[in-house]
Design a protein around this motif. Structure first.
Motif, PDB file in Angstrom:
ATOM      1  N   HIS A   1       0.817  -1.210   0.000  1.00  0.00           N
ATOM      2  CA  HIS A   1       0.000   0.000   0.000  1.00  0.00           C
ATOM      3  C   HIS A   1       0.856   1.267   0.000  1.00  0.00           C
ATOM      4  N   ALA A   2       2.141   1.151   0.339  1.00  0.00           N
ATOM      5  CA  ALA A   2       2.999   2.336   0.426  1.00  0.00           C
ATOM      6  C   ALA A   2       3.334   2.863  -0.968  1.00  0.00           C
ATOM      7  N   ASP A   3       3.441   4.183  -1.075  1.00  0.00           N
ATOM      8  CA  ASP A   3       3.831   4.835  -2.326  1.00  0.00           C
ATOM      9  C   ASP A   3       5.316   5.150  -2.261  1.00  0.00           C
ATOM     10  N   LEU A   4       6.094   4.615  -3.206  1.00  0.00           N
ATOM     11  CA  LEU A   4       7.536   4.814  -3.245  1.00  0.00           C
ATOM     12  C   LEU A   4       7.915   5.584  -4.500  1.00  0.00           C
ATOM     13  N   GLU A   5       8.608   6.696  -4.307  1.00  0.00           N
ATOM     14  CA  GLU A   5       9.052   7.551  -5.418  1.00  0.00           C
ATOM     15  C   GLU A   5      10.577   7.570  -5.453  1.00  0.00           C
ATOM     16  N   VAL A   6      11.153   7.036  -6.524  1.00  0.00           N
ATOM     17  CA  VAL A   6      12.614   7.065  -6.684  1.00  0.00           C
ATOM     18  C   VAL A   6      13.021   8.445  -7.187  1.00  0.00           C
ATOM     19  N   ILE A   7      13.962   9.067  -6.500  1.00  0.00           N
ATOM     20  CA  ILE A   7      14.442  10.396  -6.882  1.00  0.00           C
ATOM     21  C   ILE A   7      15.752  10.226  -7.648  1.00  0.00           C
ATOM     22  N   GLU A   8      15.758  10.670  -8.884  1.00  0.00           N
ATOM     23  CA  GLU A   8      16.931  10.488  -9.731  1.00  0.00           C
ATOM     24  C   GLU A   8      18.090  11.356  -9.250  1.00  0.00           C
ATOM     25  N   ARG A   9      19.282  10.797  -9.316  1.00  0.00           N
ATOM     26  CA  ARG A   9      20.473  11.530  -8.925  1.00  0.00           C
ATOM     27  C   ARG A   9      20.724  12.699  -9.862  1.00  0.00           C
ATOM     28  N   ALA A  10      21.371  13.751  -9.358  1.00  0.00           N
ATOM     29  CA  ALA A  10      21.726  14.891 -10.209  1.00  0.00           C
ATOM     30  C   ALA A  10      22.579  14.407 -11.382  1.00  0.00           C
TER      31      ALA A  10
ATOM     32  N   GLU B   1      25.030  15.516 -13.046  1.00  0.00           N
ATOM     33  CA  GLU B   1      26.482  15.710 -13.043  1.00  0.00           C
ATOM     34  C   GLU B   1      27.209  14.749 -12.104  1.00  0.00           C
ATOM     35  N   ILE B   2      26.430  13.964 -11.312  1.00  0.00           N
ATOM     36  CA  ILE B   2      27.029  12.991 -10.394  1.00  0.00           C
ATOM     37  C   ILE B   2      27.009  11.631 -11.067  1.00  0.00           C
ATOM     38  N   GLU B   3      28.180  11.128 -11.443  1.00  0.00           N
ATOM     39  CA  GLU B   3      28.273   9.840 -12.124  1.00  0.00           C
ATOM     40  C   GLU B   3      28.992   8.828 -11.240  1.00  0.00           C
ATOM     41  N   GLU B   4      28.558   7.582 -11.333  1.00  0.00           N
ATOM     42  CA  GLU B   4      29.148   6.474 -10.583  1.00  0.00           C
ATOM     43  C   GLU B   4      29.697   5.448 -11.555  1.00  0.00           C
ATOM     44  N   LEU B   5      30.614   4.614 -11.084  1.00  0.00           N
ATOM     45  CA  LEU B   5      31.081   3.511 -11.910  1.00  0.00           C
ATOM     46  C   LEU B   5      29.921   2.580 -12.245  1.00  0.00           C
ATOM     47  N   ASP B   6      29.028   2.373 -11.280  1.00  0.00           N
ATOM     48  CA  ASP B   6      27.797   1.626 -11.506  1.00  0.00           C
ATOM     49  C   ASP B   6      26.656   2.500 -11.005  1.00  0.00           C
ATOM     50  N   ASN B   7      25.935   3.126 -11.929  1.00  0.00           N
ATOM     51  CA  ASN B   7      24.918   4.091 -11.551  1.00  0.00           C
ATOM     52  C   ASN B   7      23.750   3.483 -10.791  1.00  0.00           C
ATOM     53  N   SER B   8      23.619   2.163 -10.796  1.00  0.00           N
ATOM     54  CA  SER B   8      22.540   1.537 -10.037  1.00  0.00           C
ATOM     55  C   SER B   8      22.909   1.383  -8.569  1.00  0.00           C
ATOM     56  N   LYS B   9      24.199   1.594  -8.231  1.00  0.00           N
ATOM     57  CA  LYS B   9      24.647   1.328  -6.865  1.00  0.00           C
ATOM     58  C   LYS B   9      25.248   2.546  -6.180  1.00  0.00           C
ATOM     59  N   GLY B  10      25.038   3.721  -6.722  1.00  0.00           N
ATOM     60  CA  GLY B  10      25.503   4.925  -6.053  1.00  0.00           C
ATOM     61  C   GLY B  10      24.528   5.334  -4.955  1.00  0.00           C
ATOM     62  N   LEU B  11      24.493   6.603  -4.638  1.00  0.00           N
ATOM     63  CA  LEU B  11      23.559   7.108  -3.645  1.00  0.00           C
ATOM     64  C   LEU B  11      22.126   6.838  -4.096  1.00  0.00           C
ATOM     65  N   LYS B  12      21.316   6.347  -3.155  1.00  0.00           N
ATOM     66  CA  LYS B  12      19.919   6.007  -3.465  1.00  0.00           C
ATOM     67  C   LYS B  12      18.993   6.886  -2.635  1.00  0.00           C
ATOM     68  N   LEU B  13      17.978   7.459  -3.295  1.00  0.00           N
ATOM     69  CA  LEU B  13      17.014   8.349  -2.657  1.00  0.00           C
ATOM     70  C   LEU B  13      15.607   7.894  -3.010  1.00  0.00           C
ATOM     71  N   ILE B  14      14.816   7.560  -2.007  1.00  0.00           N
ATOM     72  CA  ILE B  14      13.445   7.117  -2.240  1.00  0.00           C
ATOM     73  C   ILE B  14      12.522   7.807  -1.238  1.00  0.00           C
ATOM     74  N   ALA B  15      11.520   8.516  -1.751  1.00  0.00           N
ATOM     75  CA  ALA B  15      10.502   9.129  -0.908  1.00  0.00           C
ATOM     76  C   ALA B  15       9.411   8.098  -0.664  1.00  0.00           C
ATOM     77  N   VAL B  16       9.106   7.846   0.611  1.00  0.00           N
ATOM     78  CA  VAL B  16       8.118   6.833   0.999  1.00  0.00           C
ATOM     79  C   VAL B  16       6.947   7.507   1.686  1.00  0.00           C
ATOM     80  N   ARG B  17       5.763   7.217   1.184  1.00  0.00           N
ATOM     81  CA  ARG B  17       4.533   7.692   1.836  1.00  0.00           C
ATOM     82  C   ARG B  17       3.791   6.451   2.331  1.00  0.00           C
ATOM     83  N   PRO B  18       3.997   6.116   3.621  1.00  0.00           N
ATOM     84  CA  PRO B  18       3.431   4.850   4.147  1.00  0.00           C
ATOM     85  C   PRO B  18       1.916   4.812   4.134  1.00  0.00           C
TER      86      PRO B  18
END
Length: 239
Positions: A211-220, A222-239
């Motif tokens: 039932h929770a709403d999860l919003e993935v916030i895309e990284r800026a 200009e911030i690149e990672e060697l593996d972009n799926s495993k860098g900083l992760k930001l998720i807004a959760v509305r329980p």
């Protein structure tokens, strides 16, 4: 370097864990480290930067997308900033019109810097407060708070004797729910390079339910990672 008139020095820091080495690559004048100065982080906002002698500089630039998301979602809200460090999230929340921000960290020295950052930005007029707490041992404190509309969770991925990975993240989520308003939002941050964004989203879904709403916030961008799926992760959760 000669063509960059505004650049006074170039520092390069090798950050192999647990050691790090700072080298002065070029400098117009002799340098004494650390360099401490106000750094601009947004139009009208700055924070204290410390370069050269410490691993932590006072600001984590890969969090830019999170800062601007908070600025856009804070108007007239009560905000709780957990593991607040030098208070940058708080600056953006207040800049976005938050009516109150409470900053909580277990380190008194970074809370003092956070207070200085608020004062230097003229954001210290009773809308912000600073609490030294061991967050994982403060359940009664959470339960005693007036509910928050937005709670920011930005713990270290692992810190000996202070934060033991995912089991403590789950404890943090449970504590935070006690202080969250009925229609509130949690901004869940995770900087663990061993976990992908899909894995983090799955773990949060398992914890909060379908039932929770999860919003993935895309990284800026200009911030690149060697593996972009495993860098900083930001998720807004509305329980």
């Amino acid at each position: 370097f000669d063509a960059l008139d505004t650049v006074e020095a170039i520092l390069i820091q090798s950050r192999e864990w647990p050691d790090f080495v700072t080298s002065v690559f070029a400098s117009r004048n002799p340098l004494e480290l650390p360099l401490i100065f106000p750094g601009m982080i947004d139009d009208g906002l700055h924070c204290e930067i410390k370069l050269g002698k410490n691993r932590n500089t006072g600001v984590f630039l890969d969090m830019r997308a999170g800062w601007f998301w908070v600025k856009a979602h804070s108007h007239n809200k009560r905000v709780l900033n957990l593991f607040s460090y030098t208070g940058v999230f708080s600056l953006f929340a207040l800049h976005g019109g938050a009516r109150r921000v409470d900053n909580v960290d277990m380190a008194a020295n970074v809370l003092k810097i956070a207070q200085k950052n608020h004062q230097s930005n003229q954001l210290h007029d009773g809308c912000s407060a600073f609490y030294k707490r061991d967050i994982l041992k403060a359940q009664r404190w959470f339960e005693s708070r007036e509910p928050y509309d937005l709670i920011i969770l930005d713990p270290p991925p692992y810190q000996k004797k202070a934060f033991q990975g995912w089991k403590d993240y789950l404890k943090l989520l449970d504590h935070s729910r006690h202080a969250l308003a009925e229609d509130g939002t949690m901004l869940c941050c995770l900087n663990n390079p061993q976990i992908s964004i899909d894995e983090f989203k799955h773990d949060l879904s398992q914890h909060f339910g379908d039932h929770a709403d999860l919003e993935v916030i895309e990284r800026a961008p200009e911030i690149e990672e060697l593996d972009n799926s495993k860098g900083l992760k930001l998720i807004a959760v509305r329980p």
